[in-house]
Design a protein around this motif. Sequence first.
Motif, PDB file in Angstrom:
ATOM      1  N   ALA A 407      -2.289   0.261 -10.902  1.00  0.00           N
ATOM      2  CA  ALA A 407      -3.013  -1.015 -10.942  1.00  0.00           C
ATOM      3  C   ALA A 407      -4.249  -0.957 -11.823  1.00  0.00           C
ATOM      4  CB  ALA A 407      -3.411  -1.422  -9.521  1.00  0.00           C
ATOM      5  N   GLY A 408      -4.742   0.232 -12.108  1.00  0.00           N
ATOM      6  CA  GLY A 408      -6.008   0.323 -12.830  1.00  0.00           C
ATOM      7  C   GLY A 408      -7.165  -0.206 -12.004  1.00  0.00           C
ATOM      8  N   ALA A 409      -7.088  -0.010 -10.685  1.00  0.00           N
ATOM      9  CA  ALA A 409      -8.086  -0.559  -9.759  1.00  0.00           C
ATOM     10  C   ALA A 409      -8.312   0.428  -8.632  1.00  0.00           C
ATOM     11  CB  ALA A 409      -7.611  -1.892  -9.185  1.00  0.00           C
ATOM     12  N   VAL A 410      -9.461   0.309  -7.993  1.00  0.00           N
ATOM     13  CA  VAL A 410      -9.707   1.062  -6.768  1.00  0.00           C
ATOM     14  C   VAL A 410      -8.819   0.487  -5.676  1.00  0.00           C
ATOM     15  CG1 VAL A 410     -11.409   1.530  -4.944  1.00  0.00           C
ATOM     16  CG2 VAL A 410     -12.041   1.741  -7.357  1.00  0.00           C
ATOM     17  N   VAL A 411      -8.171   1.359  -4.925  1.00  0.00           N
ATOM     18  CA  VAL A 411      -7.324   0.934  -3.806  1.00  0.00           C
ATOM     19  C   VAL A 411      -7.949   1.433  -2.510  1.00  0.00           C
ATOM     20  CG1 VAL A 411      -5.089   1.215  -2.675  1.00  0.00           C
ATOM     21  CG2 VAL A 411      -5.192   0.815  -5.140  1.00  0.00           C
ATOM     22  N   VAL A 412      -8.204   0.505  -1.595  1.00  0.00           N
ATOM     23  CA  VAL A 412      -8.650   0.837  -0.242  1.00  0.00           C
ATOM     24  C   VAL A 412      -7.456   0.592   0.667  1.00  0.00           C
ATOM     25  CG1 VAL A 412     -10.258   0.281   1.612  1.00  0.00           C
ATOM     26  CG2 VAL A 412     -11.028   0.177  -0.765  1.00  0.00           C
ATOM     27  N   LEU A 413      -6.732   1.668   0.968  1.00  0.00           N
ATOM     28  CA  LEU A 413      -5.540   1.549   1.806  1.00  0.00           C
ATOM     29  C   LEU A 413      -5.979   1.724   3.252  1.00  0.00           C
ATOM     30  CD1 LEU A 413      -2.576   1.177   2.242  1.00  0.00           C
ATOM     31  CD2 LEU A 413      -2.192   3.557   1.530  1.00  0.00           C
ATOM     32  N   LYS A 414      -5.988   0.601   3.969  1.00  0.00           N
ATOM     33  CA  LYS A 414      -6.635   0.539   5.276  1.00  0.00           C
ATOM     34  C   LYS A 414      -5.768   1.143   6.382  1.00  0.00           C
ATOM     35  CE  LYS A 414      -7.141  -3.941   4.763  1.00  0.00           C
ATOM     36  NZ  LYS A 414      -7.558  -5.358   4.800  1.00  0.00           N
ATOM     37  N   GLY A 415      -6.432   1.450   7.468  1.00  0.00           N
ATOM     38  CA  GLY A 415      -5.771   1.990   8.641  1.00  0.00           C
ATOM     39  C   GLY A 415      -6.734   2.839   9.434  1.00  0.00           C
ATOM     40  N   ALA A 416      -6.226   3.530  10.435  1.00  0.00           N
ATOM     41  CA  ALA A 416      -7.073   4.424  11.217  1.00  0.00           C
ATOM     42  C   ALA A 416      -7.619   5.554  10.360  1.00  0.00           C
ATOM     43  CB  ALA A 416      -6.287   4.997  12.392  1.00  0.00           C
ATOM     44  N   ASP A 417      -6.948   5.831   9.236  1.00  0.00           N
ATOM     45  CA  ASP A 417      -7.373   6.870   8.298  1.00  0.00           C
ATOM     46  C   ASP A 417      -7.494   6.257   6.899  1.00  0.00           C
ATOM     47  OD1 ASP A 417      -4.693   6.344   8.027  1.00  0.00           O
ATOM     48  OD2 ASP A 417      -4.060   8.440   7.905  1.00  0.00           O
ATOM     49  N   THR A 418      -8.289   5.208   6.783  1.00  0.00           N
ATOM     50  CA  THR A 418      -8.449   4.505   5.505  1.00  0.00           C
ATOM     51  C   THR A 418      -8.753   5.494   4.380  1.00  0.00           C
ATOM     52  OG1 THR A 418      -9.218   2.472   6.542  1.00  0.00           O
ATOM     53  CG2 THR A 418      -9.867   2.828   4.255  1.00  0.00           C
ATOM     54  N   GLU A 462     -17.581   3.628  -5.284  1.00  0.00           N
ATOM     55  CA  GLU A 462     -18.672   3.840  -4.334  1.00  0.00           C
ATOM     56  C   GLU A 462     -18.835   2.650  -3.403  1.00  0.00           C
ATOM     57  OE1 GLU A 462     -18.822   4.569  -7.558  1.00  0.00           O
ATOM     58  OE2 GLU A 462     -19.062   6.752  -7.488  1.00  0.00           O
ATOM     59  N   ALA A 463     -18.639   1.432  -3.928  1.00  0.00           N
ATOM     60  CA  ALA A 463     -18.731   0.238  -3.077  1.00  0.00           C
ATOM     61  C   ALA A 463     -17.649   0.256  -2.011  1.00  0.00           C
ATOM     62  CB  ALA A 463     -18.623  -1.022  -3.928  1.00  0.00           C
ATOM     63  N   GLY A 464     -16.424   0.665  -2.397  1.00  0.00           N
ATOM     64  CA  GLY A 464     -15.345   0.752  -1.411  1.00  0.00           C
ATOM     65  C   GLY A 464     -15.645   1.769  -0.335  1.00  0.00           C
ATOM     66  N   CYS A 465     -16.121   2.946  -0.753  1.00  0.00           N
ATOM     67  CA  CYS A 465     -16.456   3.999   0.222  1.00  0.00           C
ATOM     68  C   CYS A 465     -17.564   3.537   1.167  1.00  0.00           C
ATOM     69  CB  CYS A 465     -16.880   5.270  -0.498  1.00  0.00           C
ATOM     70  SG  CYS A 465     -15.562   6.110  -1.401  1.00  0.00           S
ATOM     71  N   ALA A 466     -18.629   2.976   0.596  1.00  0.00           N
ATOM     72  CA  ALA A 466     -19.771   2.562   1.411  1.00  0.00           C
ATOM     73  C   ALA A 466     -19.381   1.458   2.383  1.00  0.00           C
ATOM     74  CB  ALA A 466     -20.913   2.099   0.513  1.00  0.00           C
ATOM     75  N   ALA A 467     -18.630   0.477   1.910  1.00  0.00           N
ATOM     76  CA  ALA A 467     -18.248  -0.647   2.775  1.00  0.00           C
ATOM     77  C   ALA A 467     -17.373  -0.181   3.926  1.00  0.00           C
ATOM     78  CB  ALA A 467     -17.528  -1.708   1.952  1.00  0.00           C
ATOM     79  N   VAL A 468     -16.437   0.716   3.656  1.00  0.00           N
ATOM     80  CA  VAL A 468     -15.576   1.230   4.726  1.00  0.00           C
ATOM     81  C   VAL A 468     -16.411   1.953   5.772  1.00  0.00           C
ATOM     82  CG1 VAL A 468     -13.775   2.927   5.236  1.00  0.00           C
ATOM     83  CG2 VAL A 468     -13.476   1.332   3.336  1.00  0.00           C
TER      84      VAL A 468
END
Length: 501
Positions: A407-418, A462-468
């Motif tokens: 995708a050429g994008a950051v992927v936040v694959l959600k779940g109990a172990d995002t 970093e935004a994805g990591c921080a938000a999670v």
Amino acid sequence: MTTLRLLDVEAMRRVDAAAIAGGTPGSVLMERAGAAVAERARLLIGAGGRILVLCGPGNNGGDGFVAARLLAEAGFAVDLVALGPIAALTGDAALAASGWTGPVGTLADLGELGDYALAIDALFGAGLSRDLAPDVASLAARLAACGTTVLAVDVPSGVDGDTGAVRGAAFRATETVTFVALKPGHLLQPGRALCGALHLADIGTGDAALAAGLADASLLWRNDPALWSDRFPRLDAASHKYTRGHALVLSGPATKTGAARMAARAALRVGAGLVTLVSPTGALAENAAHCTAIMLRACDSADDLDDLLVDERLNVLLAGPGLGVGSGTRDLLAVAAAAGRALVLDADALTSFKGQARLLAAHLSDGDARAVLTPHEGEFARLFEGTDAVDPEAGKLERARRAAALAGAVVVLKGADTVIVAPDGRAAINDHGTPYLGTAGSGDVLAGLIAGLLAQGMEPFEAGCAAVWLHGDAGLRYGPGLIAEDLPELMPQVLRALVGA
């Protein structure tokens, strides 16, 4: 020793090899590992009780022999069971076994397991590459059934150290002692649930050996503020709303507006200077009845959105929650991507590209858009249908890495172990959360947090990591009874603890 970087099995082998090449014998490393296991066992068992030590045919078993010897020398009653003949052991494991002077039993000798106060699982470590044999799988089931406390060495036997997957069957540990660094399988499910409480022991491999192990390793971390706090937005005397970014959130039609409003409120709460809810005309009144600090703009088509995005101050766009699935959503996203804004795509925005991940990637590439995709497993499977990102043989981390690269994008694959993965392969695994986050609208709030951080200038990974992490921290603070609307209102507490008043 590192508490932030994660080492896969191959990288850990390189660390051991480098430590040995640097002058620390493998037998010394094994003695230290066994001592760490024995110390944890003493704390678990207290003053007394019988201990069962299960030793496998490799170095994990060697750690078990050391632990058994030290515990026996400390006065504990220890029964040792080896999976194979002692004579078949080689190298450091054979040397460790030679130090054990007590009887060596077999699996067939085991009677009532409930008689043991503690079982030490030193059968197989993180590098296990095959399913557990039936007799070992049966032993794992028996231990679980009788409720005996289990201390695992490295990982519970049967858990893949790289993926967290169970190889046929696995032991369920009360606690796990591992060495030098955590492995991905300690944090990825179902491995995480089987590890129990994790304890990381320093066995003296040294910084040089660790650096050698990390040299060719993928950039993989446990998600923690230490990973991104130096890039987290902080205010100074010159800060004002226009320096903190302006996020747009696309709303769905009437009666389907709540998800977008929660996302917008989360973006505002996490610090975006301004947030505008971009609403179909027919939903303006509904949204206006609920919004105060969040502004409203009408938008009924892709052309309307194109006109809005003429304003360069609108630096982030979030699309998906309640937006609707279909060509209309695809057209909106094509316009947004072409405008080159930072994008957060969730829910319906992802499902609208079912089986068309390459088309979405082309849109993102055409506009050089910095994007974060936030699918749960179902949305992930729909979006990346027909690609190697949905390979059932691949672990969650590998699937997310393939998806991010495609995708050429950051992927936040959600779940109990995002997992949070960048297109260049950087990845973080989150273990800072709670099952109470599994409630309607929780993911919409997460998307809003990411948008709010992007608006303030954080980079997508970093935004994805921080938000999670913030999302998980809010859930942990609230606990039972949590609903999604509570999450944005907890941000002041979360942020105060993170950055100070």
